[in-house]
Design a protein around this motif. Structure first.
Motif, PDB file in Angstrom:
ATOM      1  N   GLU A  81      -2.916 -10.015  10.297  1.00 54.10           N
ATOM      2  CA  GLU A  81      -3.534 -10.158  11.615  1.00 54.10           C
ATOM      3  C   GLU A  81      -2.508  -9.946  12.723  1.00 54.10           C
ATOM      4  N   ARG A  87      -2.150 -17.541  12.277  1.00 53.77           N
ATOM      5  CA  ARG A  87      -2.499 -16.155  12.012  1.00 53.77           C
ATOM      6  C   ARG A  87      -1.812 -15.673  10.740  1.00 53.77           C
ATOM      7  N   ASP A 112      -2.662  -7.098  15.501  1.00 53.26           N
ATOM      8  CA  ASP A 112      -2.626  -7.466  16.919  1.00 53.26           C
ATOM      9  C   ASP A 112      -1.557  -6.671  17.666  1.00 53.26           C
TER      10      ASP A 112
END
Length: 320
Positions: free
Chosen positions: A256, A252, A260
Motif C-alpha cells: 500500500e 499500512r 501510495d
C-alpha cells in the motif's frame, strides 16, 4: 493477475450447501492452457477483485476448467460476487494456471487430506494419481452431507475405493481420526492438506507431533491466518534501483505504501498466499507473515511478500 485469458461460464451448478461450481471454456473455442494437478487460476471477479481458485477437473482435459467457490460469510467480497453476480453465459478474465501445490513425482504413496472446500485441488490430484495407477488415499472431512461438494462424483469415480468420507455430524466411527491416518511417518509417503485454517493447523500439528519430516508435508492455503497487528510500527523501504526511501506507516502494508508513492507492483491475493508480489530483499530483515514461502525460504530473508509482511529492521532495501 498473470497473463489474461477470456473465458465463458458454460455451466454454474450448486454442488452443496453454499458451494457452486463454474465450468469455464475459452471464448474463442480454442483449447485452454494445460495444467497439472494442484494448479489454481486467478479470476477477476465482478467489482475488480482478483481471487485464486483451484482447478478441480481432470488435468487431462483441455477444453474446460472447473472451479468451485464457497460462499464464505467471512470473505472480502470475492466469493459473494461469484455466487451472486456471475451467471451462465457471462465472460470472465482469468490468468493462466499456476501451481504451488504440486504432487511429488518420486513419492511412493500420496496421502490427500481435505477439509470442506479444500477438496478442490485434491480432486484434481486424485484424478491424476488414478490415471497414473499411483498409490494414494483421499480423506475428505466435512461438517455435514449437505455441505459435502462433489459427493456423487467421488462415489462414481475410478478412485472411489481410495476415498474416505468423514462427516462431523455422522456416526463417531467414521469421523476423521488424525492420529490413526498419520500414524507412523513412512519414507516415500507425502501428505497434502488443504482446507480451512483450523483444519490445516490440526493436520500439521498432528503430523509434526508424530514425527513427519517437513519435506513430506505439503499445504495449499485458501486464506491467510490471522496476525496480531497491535504492535506494528513504522519502518522504511529503500528502492535499490533509484535510492528512493519510502516510509511504511504502522497501519499500512508495504504494498500500500508503495502504491501510495506511485510505485506499481504486481499483486493478486493481498494475503501472502499466492506469491504474485514476491520481491527480492537486498538488505534488512523481513518479518514474514505469508503462507507462501517455506520456513527455509523465510529463514533466508532474501525475499518477502510486501502485501502482508513487514520488517524487523528499521529499513529494508528492495530490488525495485
Amino acid at each position: 493477475m498473470s497473463a489474461s485469458l477470456s473465458v465463458r461460464v458454460t455451466r454454474k451448478s450448486r454442488e452443496a450447501e453454499g458451494i457452486c461450481s463454474f465450468e469455464l471454456v475459452a471464448t474463442d473455442g480454442r483449447p485452454l492452457p494445460a495444467f497439472s494437478a494442484g494448479s489454481h487460476i486467478d479470476v477477476q471477479v465482478p467489482g475488480g477483485l482478483v481471487r485464486q481458485y483451484s482447478l478441480c477437473n481432470d488435468p487431462g482435459e483441455t477444453h474446460r476448467y472447473l472451479i468451485a467457490v464457497l460462499d464464505d460469510p467471512a470473505s472480502r467480497g470475492g466469493s459473494r460476487a461469484m455466487h451472486e453476480r456471475v451467471h451462465e453465459g457471462d465472460t470472465l478474465a482469468i490468468g493462466a494456471p499456476r501451481n504451488q501445490f504440486r504432487l511429488v513425482p518420486q513419492a511412493r504413496r500420496h496421502l490427500l487430506l481435505a477439509g470442506g472446500i479444500g477438496v478442490t485441488p485434491l480432486l484434481c490430484m486424485a484424478e491424476s494419481l488414478a490415471t497414473e495407477g499411483a498409490e494414494f488415499d483421499l480423506h475428505y472431512a466435512t461438517r455435514s452431507l449437505a455441505r459435502t461438494a462433489f459427493l456423487g462424483r467421488i462415489r462414481h469415480s475410478r478412485y472411489a475405493a481410495r476415498a474416505h468420507l468423514h462427516v462431523d455430524d455422522g456416526d463417531a466411527a467414521q469421523r476423521l481420526d488424525l492420529p490413526a491416518v498419520l500414524a507412523a511417518p513412512a519414507a516415500g509417503t507425502h501428505v497434502y492438506v488443504c482446507g480451512p485454517q483450523g483444519f490445516i493447523d490440526a493436520v500439521l500439528a498432528q503430523a509434526r507431533a508424530q514425527g513427519w519430516p517437513e519435506v513430506q508435508l505439503h499445504v495449499e492455503f485458501f486464506g491467510a491466518a490471522p496476525v496480531a497487528t497491535a504492535g506494528d510500527a513504522a519502518f522504511e523501504v529503500e528502492l535499490a534501483r533509484s535510492g528512493r526511501v519510502i516510509t511504511v506507516p504502522a497501519q499500512r502494508s508495504v504494498a500500500e505504501a508503495l502504491l501510495d508513492a506511485g510505485v506499481e507492483i504486481a499483486m493478486s491475493c493481498e494475503q501472502g498466499i499466492c506469491g504474485t508480489c514476491l520481491t527480492r530483499v537486498l538488505s534488512g530483515i523481513p518479518e514474514h507473515r505469508d503462507s507462501y514461502l517455506t520456513p527455509q525460504e523465510q529463514a533466508a530473508n532474501d525475499q518477502f511478500t510486501p502485501c502482508c509482511s513487514r520488517a524487523r529492521s528499521a529499513r529494508l532495501v528492495l530490488d525495485l
